[in-house]
Write a protein that holds these residues in place. Structure first.
Motif, PDB file in Angstrom:
ATOM      1  N   PRO A 128       0.835  -1.198   0.000  1.00  0.00           N
ATOM      2  CA  PRO A 128       0.000   0.000   0.000  1.00  0.00           C
ATOM      3  C   PRO A 128       0.871   1.249   0.000  1.00  0.00           C
ATOM      4  CG  PRO A 128      -0.062  -1.114   2.127  1.00  0.00           C
ATOM      5  CD  PRO A 128       0.659  -2.011   1.198  1.00  0.00           C
ATOM      6  N   PRO A 129       0.348   2.371  -0.500  1.00  0.00           N
ATOM      7  CA  PRO A 129       1.191   3.554  -0.716  1.00  0.00           C
ATOM      8  C   PRO A 129       1.690   4.237   0.553  1.00  0.00           C
ATOM      9  CG  PRO A 129      -1.088   4.014  -1.305  1.00  0.00           C
ATOM     10  CD  PRO A 129      -1.018   2.545  -1.041  1.00  0.00           C
ATOM     11  N   ARG A 130       1.326   3.752   1.730  1.00  0.00           N
ATOM     12  CA  ARG A 130       1.842   4.403   2.947  1.00  0.00           C
ATOM     13  C   ARG A 130       3.311   4.013   3.177  1.00  0.00           C
ATOM     14  NH1 ARG A 130      -1.660   0.335   4.969  1.00  0.00           N
ATOM     15  NH2 ARG A 130      -0.458  -1.344   5.902  1.00  0.00           N
ATOM     16  N   PRO A 131       4.019   4.752   4.072  1.00  0.00           N
ATOM     17  CA  PRO A 131       5.431   4.418   4.320  1.00  0.00           C
ATOM     18  C   PRO A 131       5.569   2.978   4.807  1.00  0.00           C
ATOM     19  CG  PRO A 131       4.843   6.487   5.399  1.00  0.00           C
ATOM     20  CD  PRO A 131       3.575   5.911   4.865  1.00  0.00           C
ATOM     21  N   SER A 132       6.615   2.314   4.399  1.00  0.00           N
ATOM     22  CA  SER A 132       6.805   0.935   4.826  1.00  0.00           C
ATOM     23  C   SER A 132       8.296   0.646   4.939  1.00  0.00           C
ATOM     24  CB  SER A 132       6.175  -0.013   3.814  1.00  0.00           C
ATOM     25  OG  SER A 132       6.674  -1.321   4.032  1.00  0.00           O
ATOM     26  N   ALA A 133       8.655  -0.110   6.000  1.00  0.00           N
ATOM     27  CA  ALA A 133      10.062  -0.474   6.186  1.00  0.00           C
ATOM     28  C   ALA A 133      10.441  -1.652   5.300  1.00  0.00           C
ATOM     29  CB  ALA A 133      10.309  -0.825   7.649  1.00  0.00           C
ATOM     30  N   LEU A 134       9.480  -2.163   4.529  1.00  0.00           N
ATOM     31  CA  LEU A 134       9.765  -3.360   3.738  1.00  0.00           C
ATOM     32  C   LEU A 134      10.388  -3.060   2.380  1.00  0.00           C
ATOM     33  CD1 LEU A 134       6.603  -5.556   4.381  1.00  0.00           C
ATOM     34  CD2 LEU A 134       8.921  -5.917   5.209  1.00  0.00           C
ATOM     35  N   ARG A 135      10.191  -1.834   1.887  1.00  0.00           N
ATOM     36  CA  ARG A 135      10.615  -1.570   0.511  1.00  0.00           C
ATOM     37  C   ARG A 135      12.123  -1.775   0.337  1.00  0.00           C
ATOM     38  NH1 ARG A 135       6.489   2.356   0.909  1.00  0.00           N
ATOM     39  NH2 ARG A 135       4.747   1.694  -0.387  1.00  0.00           N
ATOM     40  N   ARG A 136      12.881  -1.219   1.289  1.00  0.00           N
ATOM     41  CA  ARG A 136      14.340  -1.331   1.156  1.00  0.00           C
ATOM     42  C   ARG A 136      14.810  -2.789   1.164  1.00  0.00           C
ATOM     43  NH1 ARG A 136      19.605   0.455   2.284  1.00  0.00           N
ATOM     44  NH2 ARG A 136      20.241  -0.833   4.008  1.00  0.00           N
ATOM     45  N   PRO A 137      14.422  -3.586   2.200  1.00  0.00           N
ATOM     46  CA  PRO A 137      14.872  -4.989   2.163  1.00  0.00           C
ATOM     47  C   PRO A 137      14.321  -5.763   0.965  1.00  0.00           C
ATOM     48  CG  PRO A 137      13.470  -4.576   4.084  1.00  0.00           C
ATOM     49  CD  PRO A 137      13.777  -3.245   3.473  1.00  0.00           C
ATOM     50  N   LEU A 138      13.135  -5.388   0.461  1.00  0.00           N
ATOM     51  CA  LEU A 138      12.614  -6.089  -0.712  1.00  0.00           C
ATOM     52  C   LEU A 138      13.492  -5.823  -1.942  1.00  0.00           C
ATOM     53  CD1 LEU A 138       8.753  -5.714  -0.357  1.00  0.00           C
ATOM     54  CD2 LEU A 138      10.001  -7.856  -0.661  1.00  0.00           C
ATOM     55  N   LEU A 139      13.921  -4.573  -2.084  1.00  0.00           N
ATOM     56  CA  LEU A 139      14.818  -4.259  -3.207  1.00  0.00           C
ATOM     57  C   LEU A 139      16.127  -5.043  -3.087  1.00  0.00           C
ATOM     58  CD1 LEU A 139      14.596  -0.384  -3.689  1.00  0.00           C
ATOM     59  CD2 LEU A 139      13.884  -2.150  -5.292  1.00  0.00           C
ATOM     60  N   LEU A 140      16.662  -5.054  -1.859  1.00  0.00           N
ATOM     61  CA  LEU A 140      17.927  -5.771  -1.639  1.00  0.00           C
ATOM     62  C   LEU A 140      17.745  -7.263  -1.918  1.00  0.00           C
ATOM     63  CD1 LEU A 140      19.101  -4.083   1.707  1.00  0.00           C
ATOM     64  CD2 LEU A 140      19.971  -3.641  -0.580  1.00  0.00           C
ATOM     65  N   ALA A 141      16.594  -7.799  -1.465  1.00  0.00           N
ATOM     66  CA  ALA A 141      16.363  -9.240  -1.608  1.00  0.00           C
ATOM     67  C   ALA A 141      16.187  -9.618  -3.076  1.00  0.00           C
ATOM     68  CB  ALA A 141      15.136  -9.657  -0.800  1.00  0.00           C
ATOM     69  N   ALA A 142      15.455  -8.799  -3.843  1.00  0.00           N
ATOM     70  CA  ALA A 142      15.266  -9.112  -5.254  1.00  0.00           C
ATOM     71  C   ALA A 142      16.613  -9.064  -5.978  1.00  0.00           C
ATOM     72  CB  ALA A 142      14.296  -8.115  -5.877  1.00  0.00           C
ATOM     73  N   THR A 143      17.427  -8.051  -5.647  1.00  0.00           N
ATOM     74  CA  THR A 143      18.754  -7.943  -6.251  1.00  0.00           C
ATOM     75  C   THR A 143      19.603  -9.159  -5.911  1.00  0.00           C
ATOM     76  OG1 THR A 143      18.604  -5.551  -6.004  1.00  0.00           O
ATOM     77  CG2 THR A 143      20.785  -6.467  -6.384  1.00  0.00           C
ATOM     78  N   THR A 144      19.588  -9.530  -4.619  1.00  0.00           N
ATOM     79  CA  THR A 144      20.394 -10.671  -4.187  1.00  0.00           C
ATOM     80  C   THR A 144      19.944 -11.945  -4.892  1.00  0.00           C
ATOM     81  OG1 THR A 144      20.639  -9.630  -2.033  1.00  0.00           O
ATOM     82  CG2 THR A 144      21.129 -11.975  -2.166  1.00  0.00           C
ATOM     83  N   ALA A 145      18.629 -12.153  -4.954  1.00  0.00           N
ATOM     84  CA  ALA A 145      18.127 -13.383  -5.562  1.00  0.00           C
ATOM     85  C   ALA A 145      18.589 -13.488  -7.016  1.00  0.00           C
ATOM     86  CB  ALA A 145      16.599 -13.423  -5.484  1.00  0.00           C
ATOM     87  N   LEU A 146      18.480 -12.391  -7.749  1.00  0.00           N
ATOM     88  CA  LEU A 146      18.869 -12.426  -9.163  1.00  0.00           C
ATOM     89  C   LEU A 146      20.375 -12.636  -9.325  1.00  0.00           C
ATOM     90  CD1 LEU A 146      16.832  -9.646 -10.993  1.00  0.00           C
ATOM     91  CD2 LEU A 146      16.719 -12.099 -11.323  1.00  0.00           C
ATOM     92  N   ALA A 147      21.150 -11.872  -8.570  1.00  0.00           N
ATOM     93  CA  ALA A 147      22.602 -11.919  -8.757  1.00  0.00           C
ATOM     94  C   ALA A 147      23.185 -13.224  -8.233  1.00  0.00           C
ATOM     95  CB  ALA A 147      23.257 -10.736  -8.067  1.00  0.00           C
ATOM     96  N   ALA A 148      22.755 -13.640  -7.035  1.00  0.00           N
ATOM     97  CA  ALA A 148      23.333 -14.847  -6.461  1.00  0.00           C
ATOM     98  C   ALA A 148      22.796 -16.090  -7.150  1.00  0.00           C
ATOM     99  CB  ALA A 148      23.036 -14.914  -4.960  1.00  0.00           C
ATOM    100  N   GLY A 149      21.567 -16.021  -7.655  1.00  0.00           N
ATOM    101  CA  GLY A 149      20.974 -17.204  -8.279  1.00  0.00           C
ATOM    102  C   GLY A 149      21.381 -17.371  -9.733  1.00  0.00           C
ATOM    103  N   GLY A 150      22.180 -16.435 -10.259  1.00  0.00           N
ATOM    104  CA  GLY A 150      22.635 -16.554 -11.639  1.00  0.00           C
ATOM    105  C   GLY A 150      21.523 -16.329 -12.650  1.00  0.00           C
ATOM    106  N   ALA A 151      20.470 -15.625 -12.243  1.00  0.00           N
ATOM    107  CA  ALA A 151      19.344 -15.436 -13.152  1.00  0.00           C
ATOM    108  C   ALA A 151      19.434 -14.121 -13.925  1.00  0.00           C
ATOM    109  CB  ALA A 151      18.040 -15.473 -12.363  1.00  0.00           C
ATOM    110  N   LEU A 152      20.337 -13.251 -13.513  1.00  0.00           N
ATOM    111  CA  LEU A 152      20.414 -11.939 -14.145  1.00  0.00           C
ATOM    112  C   LEU A 152      20.788 -12.085 -15.619  1.00  0.00           C
ATOM    113  CD1 LEU A 152      20.414  -8.882 -13.454  1.00  0.00           C
ATOM    114  CD2 LEU A 152      22.874  -9.084 -13.124  1.00  0.00           C
ATOM    115  N   GLY A 153      19.991 -11.501 -16.516  1.00  0.00           N
ATOM    116  CA  GLY A 153      20.311 -11.611 -17.938  1.00  0.00           C
ATOM    117  C   GLY A 153      19.183 -11.089 -18.791  1.00  0.00           C
ATOM    118  N   PRO A 154      19.453 -10.975 -20.089  1.00  0.00           N
ATOM    119  CA  PRO A 154      18.459 -10.365 -20.980  1.00  0.00           C
ATOM    120  C   PRO A 154      17.175 -11.185 -21.098  1.00  0.00           C
ATOM    121  CG  PRO A 154      20.407 -11.106 -22.191  1.00  0.00           C
ATOM    122  CD  PRO A 154      20.717 -11.288 -20.756  1.00  0.00           C
ATOM    123  N   THR A 155      17.238 -12.484 -20.821  1.00  0.00           N
ATOM    124  CA  THR A 155      16.026 -13.277 -20.987  1.00  0.00           C
ATOM    125  C   THR A 155      15.209 -13.319 -19.705  1.00  0.00           C
ATOM    126  OG1 THR A 155      17.260 -15.230 -20.368  1.00  0.00           O
ATOM    127  CG2 THR A 155      17.047 -14.773 -22.735  1.00  0.00           C
TER     128      THR A 155
END
Lengths: 893, 490
Positions: free
Chosen positions: A102-129
């Motif tokens: 929801p559009p109100r302030p949330s402490a989750l946005r920052r860790p969610l961004l970090l987690a999505a980045t980590t999942a892609l980079a560590a899982g080897g999924a980052l790429g054009p496809t």
């Protein structure tokens, strides 16, 4: 949930019925952290990742609980989502969760961004496809650049705090996938001039710039306007993956290794920049350095390592840009900053540091290494840096610790060891003292009483005194022996040091025989300069002082190591006297160990009597059997055979039965032993014929071997696996034929072959040895095309030449020539591949590169000092290799 | 530059594992890079349990050091830095940075961006200094203002959040963790242009600057012909600048009186923008001469919000503040001791406290003491085999005091009595503890004129000085004593 997990356990019941409670998660996370592998092997492991993702959207769980779930995913993505498809799905789910907040302030946005980045980079999924990548990248860039993403992404104030996070995410992605942001360099530069977070932007720009330079250098391309602003990628729109795809195969060190360590790894020198590009680059670097003061010290250091790496070896980019920063950096107490200055020193040497600068840096380093206000670990690291100082003109061999030339004994005065130091500091400083003693000897005595050597002697005596303390901690003994070892290694050639050391150690043994294991260890590791005299004095020490009973065990252990053919009668006399006191099993075994050592040393007569006596007199039947066995061996076997039978030392003397242990000794003789290489291999002249490239291996025989089997392993599997090569017998001094090793390249590239040898020695032992790896050069893979019919050569070549494009590439380079000119170069290295020759100035050369590439060279209109080379190939990847290869040939002449 | 994992381990001797992992954090994206960079030499970061065991063993902190163990005690297993190789599951994890401070072990594994075989020299690995800085930062955070266990626990519980701020992906952004704590609180403040990252916000209020100079003096006194006494002053200048504006320019100067001792080996805070070359080159390595730079020492800087250490220095003052001798004569079960202390006339004779601690090691408990002191009083701690001579606030007019006496010891019973690896045989020392307020031994001072602020408003300036003793030893002159190389250079 799979059916095998349907057991009605409480935690599992929760899982099946919807979101898990806070307590259950807390408990589950605790168990997981205690041992992730055990948890994942358990019943809850399989579904943990899935439940974690779904519970992140549960409305029943509080934000702190969700943050703890995200924290777990930041640390253990590989366990939660073990493969790339799972990681992609997880990142997608995390991004969905983010969008649905929801559009109100949330402490989750920052860790969610970090987690999505980590999942892609560590899982080897980052790429054009990857769909998640295509969503995440523009989102991060949008947040980072401060564009308003609308109310759905939290209030504007929160978006600002997410800005720095987004930069960090992008930097991490660029680290894991070099070149990813190569297309955004211009945009990043533009932003750096505006307001906003300077640090994350500076670091990202420096990293992306460095990566782009390296990738372009590898591809022999310029910067191609990358530094000039371009368009923003939009969400769902195309992302420029071109550089990242090229850089992908070569993950780039973020920090340069020392120049010597990565010779040939990054040849930035080959990067050709136009004057315009060079100017832009200089401006970008200057802009980064000017703002570097605003960064935290650790970030400043990162920036300097990156920029140092980016500019090193780059033509037309003088390192003076760094100069204004240096004085400020040299004054600080910050470990990272001084370390970064040393990195610049190593990268640029005299180009950045004059001899006076070098002296100043060395002085600052010396005072930091001894500054009482700094923490000990930092001081020890500075001392390490001092002994590995990147000198402008090093004298000694590379890779060996040495005191820099400018570091005289005056400068070192405050860095010498004292008994009051803690063990690590003492050893580090002792090493420096030893290096000074080496120099001291070179300068020779000037009649000074307080030479470093004299000080060294007193220090060692103090250490021995402490080691001799009754009931003192073992660490004191260990320190004393470590110091003795260090001295023996550094000052092996100095009897004036080793003689008092030998006698001091003998005294120490007299005072504290319980240190026998340390003595045995020391004897096993030092060279003969200390080892031989020490052995003699220790043997005397043992046999001349039978000692008290409790020491007998140690004396026997000591004697088993030092007994040999010398001083037989004294040794045997000691053993005879000791035999009477060897009442328990352990002592008897220790006694027999000594007999065994004497047996191996070839001691005869007196030993036979002793063994016979033991065979009668020992209480323990096992001991008696043993003594008898040794007696029989002594009576019936010749000396060399005796040596083999008793050959490899007992693996574990503490085994329950000594006969078992003895058996192990015999068994060891039948097993494969690790041994130094009995032969030397080298790659002989190149044979350019046949369907596949064949290496000719020259063999130099060092020891006689039988049934030699050579096994090869190709690094990075660039070639198909190689078969083993067998040779029945090799003798030193007898000529050997070269061994032929056919290669089947999977792509045309140089590689290294790891080599292992398995063979039998003349005494019948089977041995295994690792040989130094063999280098396969690019030119070793060259093969000629079939000879075209006479008269059709030119047409044949032109046809090949035309066929390279459009798939392949064309390039031109200048190949310098030696005094013998083009003719000599061709005849020496390229003869088999010449299709059309017009000596001495023009040659058309066609090279087949297995498996299915070609390389065509036109060497035309040679001049006295070089020849322009036009080249075409149908394989982009070989381009950098060709350049190096041709230059290599011309250097070789 | 990045770290693969970080640990905090409390050392708990006597417990089955001898320690507990209090905090750990792994960085999987860095681990992924390690796998590529290290290639065949890659060794994964282990789970907490095996790591704890291997680290304590290597640091000799597990209880099983009774027997000789080759992998730890071998003479060739030499560590010259705080960087270790840990044997875990038959593989060697390297490099592991680890050190212990106040019972807590700080450890991390930096990424090495190349193959580990052959091992590259530590100096070539950028992650090493970054790792140290991270651990120093964590240590600074845990022990700033912390007094007891519950405060430590609170701080430990804040660590995951803080590291998420300062080290989200294993690459350290700021070693000053307090700074991040502030920036969480300052989150709503917008960053104006050119705001330094190390300054989380701006100060609002009355401008004030406080400068405090603390000097520690250490000494080794032998009272021997062939061994020179040594002493050294180590100073630290701490500042707190409460000034408005995003980047106020300040210059702080330290001055010496005409007979002051020059400051040497000056290391400054990174917020200092430039340094005079005389400050950069003045060093204790050189033989002292009269031409040494004697200030004023000017430090132009942009101060951070928090209190910071502006600079550290050392100095060689001409005489030690208190000169003494200590003589111990052994007579059967008794020791006859004589101590003489003299305060130098140039030193301010007004102590916050001053005492001499006289310990006896590797002996039985003290059973009887007979003594005579010319000044102050003597306290006896029998079980600890320790005498404390309380000198008080002032030396007498003569500036010279003495103590003589005999100490009798009971039978030596192992375990209980204090053990020391230095005080073997007659080797013994006494240690002086004292503190003098509003005084420095070098004479170094800051005053109202020492601070120039290029910002609006004249700040209130407060300055503080103190001298404290640290490692101030006086060795028994009748027995051998540990010397440093410097004391032999007569």
């Amino acid at each position: 949930m799979s059916s095998r997990h349907a057991a009605p356990r409480q935690g599992l019941a929760c899982l099946t019925m919807g979101p898990t409670s806070r307590e259950t998660w807390a408990q589950r996370l605790g168990t997981f952290r205690a041992s992730p592998s055990a948890f994942m092997a358990g019943p809850e492991g399989e579904d943990l990742g899935r439940h974690l993702l779904s519970d992140l959207r549960s409305e029943k769980l509080s934000e702190p609980t969700k943050i703890s779930l995200l924290a777990l995913s930041l640390e253990y993505p590989a366990q939660l989502w073990p493969d790339a498809p799972a990681a992609e799905a997880a990142a997608t789910s995390l991004l969905d969760t983010l969008v649905l907040l929801p559009p109100r302030p949330s402490a989750l946005r920052r860790p969610l961004l970090l987690a999505a980045t980590t999942a892609l980079a560590a899982g080897g999924a980052l790429g054009p496809t990857s769909g998640a990548s295509r969503r995440l990248l523009p989102l991060l860039l949008g947040l980072a650049s401060g564009r308003d993403l609308g109310r759905s992404f939290g209030p504007a104030s929160e978006q600002r705090t997410l800005q720095a996070t987004a930069w960090e995410c992008l930097r991490e992605l660029e680290s894991c996938k070099p070149g990813l942001l190569g297309g955004c360099l211009g945009l990043l530069r533009g932003l750096l001039g505006q307001e906003g977070a300077v640090q994350p932007l500076s670091l990202l720009l420096a990293l992306a710039l460095r990566n782009a330079l390296v990738i372009q250098a590898r591809a022999r391309a310029g910067l191609q306007g990358l530094l000039v602003a371009g368009d923003w990628p939009t969400e769902g729109g195309p992302w420029n993956w071109m550089l990242a795809e090229e850089g992908d195969a070569h993950l780039q060190p973020q920090a340069p290794s020392w120049p010597a360590a990565e010779e040939g790894e990054c040849r930035l020198a080959t990067l050709e920049l136009s004057p315009e590009e060079a100017r832009e680059l200089r401006a970008a670097v200057a802009q980064l350095l000017d703002a570097s003061y605003l960064l935290t010290p650790v970030a400043q250091a990162q920036l300097l390592w990156l920029l140092g790496w980016a500019l090193r070896g780059l033509r037309g980019q003088p390192p003076v840009l760094f100069k204004p920063q240096l004085v400020r950096l040299l004054g600080t107490a910050q470990l990272t900053l001084l370390h970064a200055v040393l990195a610049l020193k190593a990268a640029f040497g005299e180009a950045l540091f004059t001899a006076q600068d070098e002296a100043l840096l060395l002085r600052r380093l010396t005072l930091a290494a001894q500054h009482p206000a700094l923490p000990l670990p930092a001081r020890l690291f500075y001392l390490h840096c001092l002994l590995n100082f990147p000198e402008n003109w090093p004298l000694g061999p590379a890779g060996e610790e040495a005191a820099p030339l400018l570091l005289g004994s005056q400068l070192c005065r405050g860095l010498l060891p004292s008994l009051l130091h803690d063990p690590t500091a003492l050893l580090a400083r002792l090493h420096l003292l030893c290096l000074l003693c080496v120099e001291d000897e070179e300068k020779e005595e000037k009649g000074q009483d307080q030479s470093p050597r004299r000080y060294l002697e007193e220090l060692l005596a103090g250490l021995r005194q402490r080691a001799a303390l009754d009931g003192g901690p073992r660490a004191l003994a260990t320190l004393c022996f470590q110091a003795s070892y260090l001295v023996a290694r550094c000052l092996a050639g100095q009897p004036v040091v080793l003689t008092p050391l030998t006698h001091g150690l003998a005294q120490l043994y007299r005072a504290q025989p319980a240190l026998a294991p340390h003595f045995v260890d020391l004897l096993d590791r030092v060279g003969p300069e200390l080892g031989e005299p020490l052995k003699v004095v220790l043997r005397q020490e043992v046999v001349s002082r039978p000692g008290r009973d409790e020491a007998l065990r140690w004396h026997l252990q000591m004697l088993a190591r030092v007994a040999d053919g010398d001083a037989q009668s004294a040794t045997l006399g000691f053993l005879q006297a000791a035999a009477a006191r060897c009442t328990d099993w352990g002592l008897q075994q220790a006694l027999l160990q000594v007999c065994r050592a004497l047996l191996r040393a070839g001691v005869g007569g007196g030993l036979a009597d002793l063994l016979q006596a033991l065979a009668r007199q020992l209480e323990d039947p096992d001991g008696r059997d043993h003594a008898r066995l040794y007696y029989i061996l002594l009576a019936h076997l010749e000396e060399p055979k005796l040596g083999v039978a008793l050959g490899p030392s007992l693996a574990a003397p503490a085994l329950a039965s000594s006969l078992v242990a003895e058996n192990q000794g015999f068994a060891a003789a039948l097993m494969v032993q690790e041994a130094p290489a009995p032969i030397r291999l080298s790659v002989g002249p190149h044979r350019a014929k046949g369907p596949v490239p064949v290496l000719q291996l020259q063999v130099e025989v060092l020891e006689q071997v039988y049934s030699l089997e050579l096994r090869f392993r190709v690094e990075r599997q660039i070639y198909a696996p190689l078969g083993a090569v067998h040779v029945p017998c090799l003798c030193p001094g007898r000529p050997t034929r070269p061994l032929l090793l056919p290669l089947q390249p999977r792509r045309p590239a140089p590689s290294r072959l790891a080599v292992r040898a398995l063979y039998t020695t003349p005494s019948g032992l089977t041995c295994h040895a690792r040989l130094p790896p063999l280098l396969v050069n690019f030119a070793d893979l060259f093969l000629p095309f079939p000879q075209p019919p006479e008269g059709a050569e030119l047409g044949f070549f032109e046809e090949l030449w035309d066929s390279c494009l459009p798939k392949g590439t064309e390039s031109r380079l200048w190949c310098p020539l030696g005094p013998h000119g083009l003719e000599a170069l061709v005849s020496r290295h390229l003869e088999p591949f010449v299709v059309v020759a017009q000596p001495p100035t023009s040659y058309l050369i066609a090279i087949r590169l297995p498996p299915d590439s070609r390389l065509l060279l036109r060497l035309e209109a040679a001049q006295a000092d070089g020849v322009p080379v036009a080249l075409r190939t149908d394989d982009w990847a070989v381009l950098p290799l060709v350049g190096d290869c041709l230059r290599g040939l011309s250097v070789a002449g | 530059m990045a770290q693969r994992a970080v640990w905090l381990i409390s050392h708990e001797p006597g417990t089955p594992l001898c320690g507990t992992v209090r905090f750990s954090r792994r960085y999987p994206t860095v681990e992924k890079r390690a796998k590529v960079f290290n290639g065949a030499s890659y060794v994964p970061v282990p789970e907490d349990g095996p790591f704890l065991k291997a680290l304590l063993f290597e640091l000799r902190l597990s209880d099983d050091d009774k027997d000789f163990s080759e992998s730890r005690d071998s003479c060739s297993h030499i560590n010259k830095t705080s960087i270790y190789a840990l044997l875990i599951g038959g593989e060697e994890l390297w490099p592991v940075i680890a050190f212990m401070k106040n019972g807590m072990i700080y450890a991390c594994v930096p990424l090495v961006e190349q193959t580990l075989f052959p091992r590259p020299p530590l100096i070539s690995i950028s992650g090493i200094s970054q790792g140290f800085e991270l651990l120093f930062g964590v240590q600074g955070f845990l022990y700033s203002g912390q007094k007891n266990d519950s405060e430590l626990n609170t701080k430990l519980s804040q660590l995951p959040d803080l590291l998420l701020q300062t080290c989200p992906f294993g690459t350290l952004l700021d070693a000053n963790l307090e700074n991040s704590l502030d920036s969480i609180n300052f989150a709503s403040v917008t960053h104006p242009q050119k705001q330094p990252t190390w300054k989380a916000g701006t100060y609002k209020g009355k401008p004030q600057v406080s400068i405090s100079i603390t000097e520690k003096v250490k000494s080794m006194q032998y009272d021997k012909q062939d061994i020179a006494d040594t002493w050294q002053v180590i100073g630290v200048v701490t500042c707190k600048c409460d000034l408005e504006g995003s980047m106020p320019n300040v210059t702080i100067s330290l001055s010496l009186p005409t007979n002051g001792s020059p400051l040497q080996d000056i290391l400054v805070h990174p917020c200092v923008t430039s340094l005079d070359s005389a400050i950069l080159t003045s060093s204790s390595i050189d033989a002292a001469d009269d031409s040494a730079f004697s200030g004023p020492y000017k430090f132009p800087l942009t101060p951070p919000l928090e209190s910071f250490n502006l600079c550290y220095y050392t100095s060689q003052v001409p005489v030690p503040p208190i000169l003494g001798f200590y003589q111990v004569k052994e007579e059967e079960v008794q020791l006859k001791i004589t101590v003489n202390l003299k305060l130098h006339e140039s030193v301010k004779n007004s102590f916050e406290f001053c005492e001499a601690r006289i310990p006896f090691y590797n002996r039985g408990p003290v059973t009887h003491v007979e003594h005579k002191v010319s000044f102050g009083q003597l306290e006896v701690f029998r079980e600890k085999s320790l005498l404390i001579w309380i000198i008080g606030q002032k030396f007498p007019k003569s500036l010279e005091i003495s103590l003589s006496g005999t100490v009798t010891f009971g039978a030596k019973s192992h375990e209980k009595q204090p053990f020391d690896q230095i005080c073997i045989g007659g080797t013994a020392y006494l240690k002086l503890h004292f503190r003098i307020l509003d005084y420095t031994l070098t004479g170094c001072y800051a005053d109202q004129h020492s601070v120039q602020v290029f910002a609006s408003g004249k700040p209130k300036i407060s300055t503080y000085r103190k001298l404290i003793s640290s490692d101030y030893y006086i060795w028994n002159s009748k027995a051998p004593a540990p010397v440093t190389y410097g004391s032999l250079l007569l």
